[in-house]
Every structure is written in C-alpha cells, then in structure tokens.
Design a protein around this motif. Structure first.
Motif, mmCIF file in Angstrom:
data_model
loop_
_atom_site.group_PDB
_atom_site.id
_atom_site.type_symbol
_atom_site.label_atom_id
_atom_site.label_comp_id
_atom_site.label_asym_id
_atom_site.label_seq_id
_atom_site.Cartn_x
_atom_site.Cartn_y
_atom_site.Cartn_z
ATOM 1 N N GLN A 143 -24.315 10.062 12.874
ATOM 2 C CA GLN A 143 -23.835 11.421 13.098
ATOM 3 C C GLN A 143 -24.913 12.415 12.662
ATOM 4 O O GLN A 143 -25.596 12.216 11.656
ATOM 5 C CB GLN A 143 -22.566 11.644 12.274
ATOM 6 C CG GLN A 143 -21.894 12.955 12.517
ATOM 7 C CD GLN A 143 -20.581 13.036 11.764
ATOM 8 O OE1 GLN A 143 -20.089 12.055 11.222
ATOM 9 N NE2 GLN A 143 -20.003 14.216 11.741
ATOM 10 N N VAL A 144 -25.051 13.497 13.426
ATOM 11 C CA VAL A 144 -26.005 14.552 13.082
ATOM 12 C C VAL A 144 -25.333 15.509 12.105
ATOM 13 O O VAL A 144 -24.245 16.010 12.362
ATOM 14 C CB VAL A 144 -26.467 15.313 14.345
ATOM 15 C CG1 VAL A 144 -27.404 16.449 13.967
ATOM 16 C CG2 VAL A 144 -27.136 14.376 15.330
ATOM 17 N N ALA A 190 -31.774 12.328 13.070
ATOM 18 C CA ALA A 190 -30.669 11.499 12.585
ATOM 19 C C ALA A 190 -30.899 10.035 12.937
ATOM 20 O O ALA A 190 -30.655 9.142 12.119
ATOM 21 C CB ALA A 190 -29.351 11.990 13.163
ATOM 22 N N GLU A 191 -31.383 9.780 14.149
ATOM 23 C CA GLU A 191 -31.659 8.400 14.556
ATOM 24 C C GLU A 191 -32.765 7.783 13.708
ATOM 25 O O GLU A 191 -32.704 6.600 13.364
ATOM 26 C CB GLU A 191 -32.054 8.354 16.033
ATOM 27 C CG GLU A 191 -30.902 8.587 16.987
ATOM 28 C CD GLU A 191 -31.339 8.667 18.441
ATOM 29 O OE1 GLU A 191 -32.560 8.634 18.721
ATOM 30 O OE2 GLU A 191 -30.449 8.783 19.298
ATOM 31 N N SER A 192 -33.772 8.577 13.365
ATOM 32 C CA SER A 192 -34.874 8.051 12.558
ATOM 33 C C SER A 192 -34.416 7.694 11.146
ATOM 34 O O SER A 192 -35.044 6.874 10.473
ATOM 35 C CB SER A 192 -36.032 9.049 12.500
ATOM 36 O OG SER A 192 -35.706 10.159 11.694
ATOM 37 N N ALA A 214 -30.855 20.746 19.223
ATOM 38 C CA ALA A 214 -29.900 19.639 19.235
ATOM 39 C C ALA A 214 -30.597 18.307 19.459
ATOM 40 O O ALA A 214 -30.307 17.313 18.774
ATOM 41 C CB ALA A 214 -28.847 19.876 20.320
ATOM 42 N N VAL A 215 -31.545 18.270 20.384
ATOM 43 C CA VAL A 215 -32.262 17.025 20.671
ATOM 44 C C VAL A 215 -33.094 16.595 19.466
ATOM 45 O O VAL A 215 -33.088 15.425 19.074
ATOM 46 C CB VAL A 215 -33.150 17.192 21.924
ATOM 47 C CG1 VAL A 215 -34.106 16.028 22.079
ATOM 48 C CG2 VAL A 215 -32.286 17.348 23.165
ATOM 49 N N ARG A 216 -33.799 17.552 18.864
ATOM 50 C CA ARG A 216 -34.626 17.208 17.701
ATOM 51 C C ARG A 216 -33.771 16.766 16.516
ATOM 52 O O ARG A 216 -34.154 15.853 15.787
ATOM 53 C CB ARG A 216 -35.499 18.398 17.296
ATOM 54 C CG ARG A 216 -36.599 18.693 18.293
ATOM 55 C CD ARG A 216 -37.494 19.784 17.801
ATOM 56 N NE ARG A 216 -38.446 20.196 18.806
ATOM 57 C CZ ARG A 216 -39.518 20.936 18.562
ATOM 58 N NH1 ARG A 216 -39.782 21.344 17.332
ATOM 59 N NH2 ARG A 216 -40.329 21.281 19.542
ATOM 60 N N ILE A 255 -35.636 19.766 10.813
ATOM 61 C CA ILE A 255 -36.431 20.026 12.015
ATOM 62 C C ILE A 255 -36.690 21.518 12.227
ATOM 63 O O ILE A 255 -37.544 21.905 13.011
ATOM 64 C CB ILE A 255 -35.770 19.427 13.278
ATOM 65 C CG1 ILE A 255 -34.379 20.041 13.568
ATOM 66 C CG2 ILE A 255 -35.650 17.926 13.155
ATOM 67 C CD1 ILE A 255 -34.400 21.105 14.609
ATOM 68 N N LEU A 256 -35.947 22.372 11.528
ATOM 69 C CA LEU A 256 -36.019 23.814 11.775
ATOM 70 C C LEU A 256 -37.416 24.420 11.578
ATOM 71 O O LEU A 256 -37.857 25.192 12.436
ATOM 72 C CB LEU A 256 -34.986 24.541 10.932
ATOM 73 C CG LEU A 256 -34.811 26.022 11.216
ATOM 74 C CD1 LEU A 256 -34.430 26.259 12.675
ATOM 75 C CD2 LEU A 256 -33.750 26.619 10.302
ATOM 76 N N PRO A 257 -38.141 24.120 10.508
ATOM 77 C CA PRO A 257 -39.473 24.755 10.359
ATOM 78 C C PRO A 257 -40.399 24.485 11.541
ATOM 79 O O PRO A 257 -41.035 25.409 12.055
ATOM 80 C CB PRO A 257 -40.016 24.128 9.065
ATOM 81 C CG PRO A 257 -38.804 23.728 8.305
ATOM 82 C CD PRO A 257 -37.802 23.310 9.338
#
Length: 81
Positions: free
Chosen positions: A64-65, A57-59, A50-52, A73-75
């Motif tokens: 909204q995520v 999303a911010e970058s 969630a944090v990543r 970010i999953l890999p």
C-alpha cells in the motif's frame, strides 16, 4: 475509487479561483485557456506523483502507498517540475 478507464481532471473554475487567490493585483485576469492549461499541468503533476509514490512503495516491498512514500519522492518531483 476511479476505474482505470475513467478520466480524472480538475475543474477549470476551481483552478481559476485558486490561481486568482494568489494574484497580488485585483486587476489581474486569467484567461480560460490559461486555466485549462494549468488544469492539465496539475493533472500531469498528480499522475506523476502517484506513479512515483507507487514505485517507491514497491521498492520498499509495501502493498500500500502511504504518505511517507509520497514524502520521499516529493523533493525530486518538485525539482523535475
């Protein structure tokens, strides 16, 4: 939605049933401590995801995520765990 101060966790019974479903032998048992430890690991994994996702999303200047942020970010998340 959960409040910021509210603790989120996985139920020990749910984790135990999920893990037991992947055992190849029916005789394999899962101790209560192992189920609690796995529940804690799942909690840490989900929080980190969630944090990543939020940082991704911010970058991208998103308010909204979305699932796309999580997919990006999953890999690296899987490699880190």
């Amino acid at each position: 939605m959960a409040e910021k101060g509210e603790e989120i966790s996985f139920k020990k019974e749910t984790v135990s049933k999920l893990l037991s479903g992947f055992f190849k032998e029916e005789k394999t048992k899962l101790s209560g401590d192992a189920a609690l430890l796995m529940a804690e690991m799942l909690k840490v994994f989900v929080q980190e995801a969630a944090v990543r996702s939020q940082k991704q999303a911010e970058s991208e200047d998103c308010d909204q995520v979305d699932i796309e942020h999580f997919e990006k970010i999953l890999p690296q998340l899987l490699l880190d765990f």
